[in-house]
Design an enzyme around this catalytic site. Structure first.
Site, mmCIF file in Angstrom:
data_model
loop_
_atom_site.group_PDB
_atom_site.id
_atom_site.type_symbol
_atom_site.label_atom_id
_atom_site.label_comp_id
_atom_site.label_asym_id
_atom_site.label_seq_id
_atom_site.Cartn_x
_atom_site.Cartn_y
_atom_site.Cartn_z
ATOM 1 N N GLU A 1 -10.792 1.329 -0.224
ATOM 2 C CA GLU A 1 -10.332 -0.223 0.159
ATOM 3 C C GLU A 1 -10.777 -1.006 0.960
ATOM 4 O O GLU A 1 -11.673 -0.481 1.084
ATOM 5 C CB GLU A 1 -8.528 0.236 1.268
ATOM 6 C CG GLU A 1 -8.999 1.589 2.619
ATOM 7 C CD GLU A 1 -7.563 1.583 2.721
ATOM 8 O OE1 GLU A 1 -7.157 1.512 2.427
ATOM 9 O OE2 GLU A 1 -7.522 3.296 2.582
ATOM 10 N N HIS B 1 -11.796 5.809 2.337
ATOM 11 C CA HIS B 1 -12.175 7.623 2.949
ATOM 12 C C HIS B 1 -11.820 8.560 1.251
ATOM 13 O O HIS B 1 -11.202 8.368 0.611
ATOM 14 C CB HIS B 1 -10.750 7.958 3.605
ATOM 15 C CG HIS B 1 -9.004 7.480 3.173
ATOM 16 N ND1 HIS B 1 -8.363 8.345 2.607
ATOM 17 C CD2 HIS B 1 -8.227 6.060 3.275
ATOM 18 C CE1 HIS B 1 -7.295 7.405 1.813
ATOM 19 N NE2 HIS B 1 -7.643 5.925 2.524
ATOM 20 N N ASP C 1 -3.550 7.318 -4.260
ATOM 21 C CA ASP C 1 -3.109 5.813 -2.775
ATOM 22 C C ASP C 1 -3.831 4.792 -3.097
ATOM 23 O O ASP C 1 -5.511 4.905 -3.174
ATOM 24 C CB ASP C 1 -4.398 6.413 -1.596
ATOM 25 C CG ASP C 1 -4.152 5.537 -0.214
ATOM 26 O OD1 ASP C 1 -3.863 4.196 -0.378
ATOM 27 O OD2 ASP C 1 -4.731 5.539 0.629
ATOM 28 N N HIS D 1 -6.515 10.916 4.522
ATOM 29 C CA HIS D 1 -7.886 11.607 5.474
ATOM 30 C C HIS D 1 -8.771 12.053 5.470
ATOM 31 O O HIS D 1 -8.536 13.363 6.174
ATOM 32 C CB HIS D 1 -7.578 10.119 7.120
ATOM 33 C CG HIS D 1 -7.183 9.009 6.691
ATOM 34 N ND1 HIS D 1 -6.165 8.941 7.532
ATOM 35 C CD2 HIS D 1 -7.351 8.428 5.547
ATOM 36 C CE1 HIS D 1 -5.628 7.088 7.475
ATOM 37 N NE2 HIS D 1 -5.789 6.611 5.814
ATOM 38 N N ASP E 1 1.105 -1.260 -0.093
ATOM 39 C CA ASP E 1 -0.006 0.217 -0.649
ATOM 40 C C ASP E 1 1.018 1.080 -0.054
ATOM 41 O O ASP E 1 1.346 1.620 1.155
ATOM 42 C CB ASP E 1 -0.786 -0.223 0.982
ATOM 43 C CG ASP E 1 -1.927 0.930 1.008
ATOM 44 O OD1 ASP E 1 -1.990 1.856 0.873
ATOM 45 O OD2 ASP E 1 -2.949 1.626 2.314
ATOM 46 N N GLU F 1 -7.379 -1.371 -2.728
ATOM 47 C CA GLU F 1 -7.416 -0.008 -3.290
ATOM 48 C C GLU F 1 -7.567 0.934 -4.475
ATOM 49 O O GLU F 1 -6.190 0.287 -4.852
ATOM 50 C CB GLU F 1 -6.682 0.901 -1.731
ATOM 51 C CG GLU F 1 -7.175 1.755 -1.778
ATOM 52 C CD GLU F 1 -5.956 2.262 -0.321
ATOM 53 O OE1 GLU F 1 -5.291 2.004 -0.102
ATOM 54 O OE2 GLU F 1 -6.386 3.944 -0.259
HETATM 55 CO CO LIG Z 1 -6.317 4.505 2.078
#
Ligand SMILES: [Co+2]
Length: 452
Positions: free
Chosen positions: A338, A305, A236, A313, A225, A433
């Protein structure tokens, strides 16, 4: 990089924020170059061309065709002829050629475009919405450049991570690749957050600290990740790396669940409804490991998020179970969806040594008394702002013997520590994700590649 549901966060959080009203002038300054104007170029005009070029991202890794998507002008024909003669630039192995060199037009390939449906069908052709999008072009282009770096770096990582490598070697492969391809330069471009490589029952927030001798094994389930940012626009995206095909169904579950969440996402869609769709798909899978069959459970206290500039976030959490949240997705929002599947309890708790940290978005007003802590906080502000970091990133900017100071910053609420999140020992967890943006006329899945 995932977010923890608030109930667990409240119980276990390391530091507390302070109300917005207590923000100091200095507090607002660290997040990055505020009010920074993105460079104006001919990009707006070129958007139309770029939009019709859906295959770009598939081809980019192998070969890139000069600035074929560049501005249309009177000299278009001439230009194209010249470009076709030019030798096509090809990424090296390991990757060393920055995106600005592979794409001399500085226009980066779009992600996967999904048209809105039903109540939002009007948006696809609406003139006002199209105009708004042209205004946002530089923002999308930043995100696309970061996304292309992500695709190329992860492609190399997937081809080259082998059992026997240390976790530090794996992270450095990804981080060096990212820094080179994105031309890391302060807050203009760089790594978005620490490279997660959590193993087996550890679902998230593990990256090695200095001296960690952990080696990846054939039977491991490793969640890679990692994040890339350009002008604070963060991509992300995560995938699960395994060598043993016994885990294939576990991986299929999280991929299917994440793709379901991404498909359901749209303007005015309720977050709880997305969680419900994800949960239903995830729970339709089972996986047989060592002669025993396990249902795949969504990890219910982990969430996706929203993402804001320099803030991984944002304020909205995307659940992976039906939690009934009526909050709606809105035009312009960026999200990381994710999903985590587990053969264990489907709940995580904190465990092991902390590696991930992040500065509070709003700095507490309480003064930092220890001079050592004050100096460390200055380094963190200067190097990372509000972007999350790990101990290895402090090491590489020259910080030494900082643990006491770091812990005191956590106690005072200036910094939060994010310890690894684990399910029960012996269980296996997988993750998938993607990052996307709800543009005014369509949904763009920025991190989509031909791999996932
Ligand atoms: Co993330």
């Amino acid at each position: 990089m995932e977010s923890l549901t608030h109930d667990l966060k409240d119980k276990l959080a390391v530091g507390n924020g302070v109300p917005e009203s207590q923000r100091t002038k200095d507090a607002a300054s660290g997040a990055g170059p505020e009010g920074k104007k993105a460079p104006v170029n001919g990009a707006q005009d070129a958007e139309g061309d770029a939009e019709n070029d859906d295959d770009d991202d598939d081809e980019a890794e192998v070969e890139v065709e000069g600035d074929a998507t560049a501005t249309k002008s009177a000299s278009k024909k001439k230009k194209k002829k010249k470009n076709n003669k030019k030798k096509k630039k090809v990424q090296t192995e390991p990757p060393t050629i920055p995106m600005s060199v592979l794409f001399p037009s500085k226009i980066y390939p779009q992600g996967e475009i999904c048209d809105y449906k039903e109540d939002n069908l009007w948006r696809v052709t609406d003139e006002e919405k199209r105009a708004l999008e042209k205004k946002n072009f530089d923002d999308y282009n930043d995100a696309r450049r970061a996304a292309e770096v992500h695709r190329q770096v992860r492609g190399y990582a997937r081809r080259n991570i082998k059992p026997g490598m240390t976790m530090i070697e794996i992270c450095e492969m990804i981080e060096n690749g990212t820094r080179t391809l994105v031309e890391a330069n302060g807050f203009e471009s760089g790594i978005g957050f620490p490279t997660g490589c959590s193993l087996n029952h550890v679902a998230a927030h593990y990256t090695p600290n200095a001296g960690d001798k952990t080696v990846i094994q054939y039977g491991d389930v490793c969640k890679i990740d990692f994040g890339v940012h350009v002008n604070g626009r963060i991509i992300d995206s995560a995938f699960t790396l395994t060598f043993d095909p016994v885990y294939d169904n576990l991986i299929a579950a999280v991929k299917d669940a994440t793709n379901t969440g991404v498909r359901e996402a749209g303007i005015d869609v309720r977050l709880g409804d997305i969680g419900a769709a994800i949960q239903e798909v995830m729970e339709s899978y089972e996986v047989e490991i060592g002669g025993k069959t396990f249902p795949v459970k969504p990890i219910r206290n982990l969430t996706g998020h929203s993402i804001d500039r320099y803030k991984i976030h944002g304020t909205k959490a995307v659940p992976i179970v039906n939690n009934g949240d009526p909050t709606k997705m809105e035009e312009g929002d960026y999200y990381a969806i994710e999903t985590f599947g587990s053969t264990g309890r489907g709940i995580v708790r904190y465990d092991m040594e902390t590696s991930h940290y992040g500065r509070a978005y709003d700095i507490p007003k309480t003064p930092i008394r220890l001079p050592r802590a004050r100096a460390l906080f200055e380094t963190i502000n200067r190097e990372f702002g509000t972007l999350p970091f790990c101990r290895r990133y402090l090491d590489r900017v020259g910080e030494e013997k900082y643990l006491l100071a770091l812990n005191s910053l956590c106690d005072s609420g200036h910094i939060s520590g994010y310890p690894p999140l684990v399910d029960i020992k012996g269980s296996f967890t997988a993750q998938s994700e993607h990052t996307f943006v709800l543009r005014p006329t369509c949904k763009e899945i920025l991190s989509r590649g031909d791999d996932y």
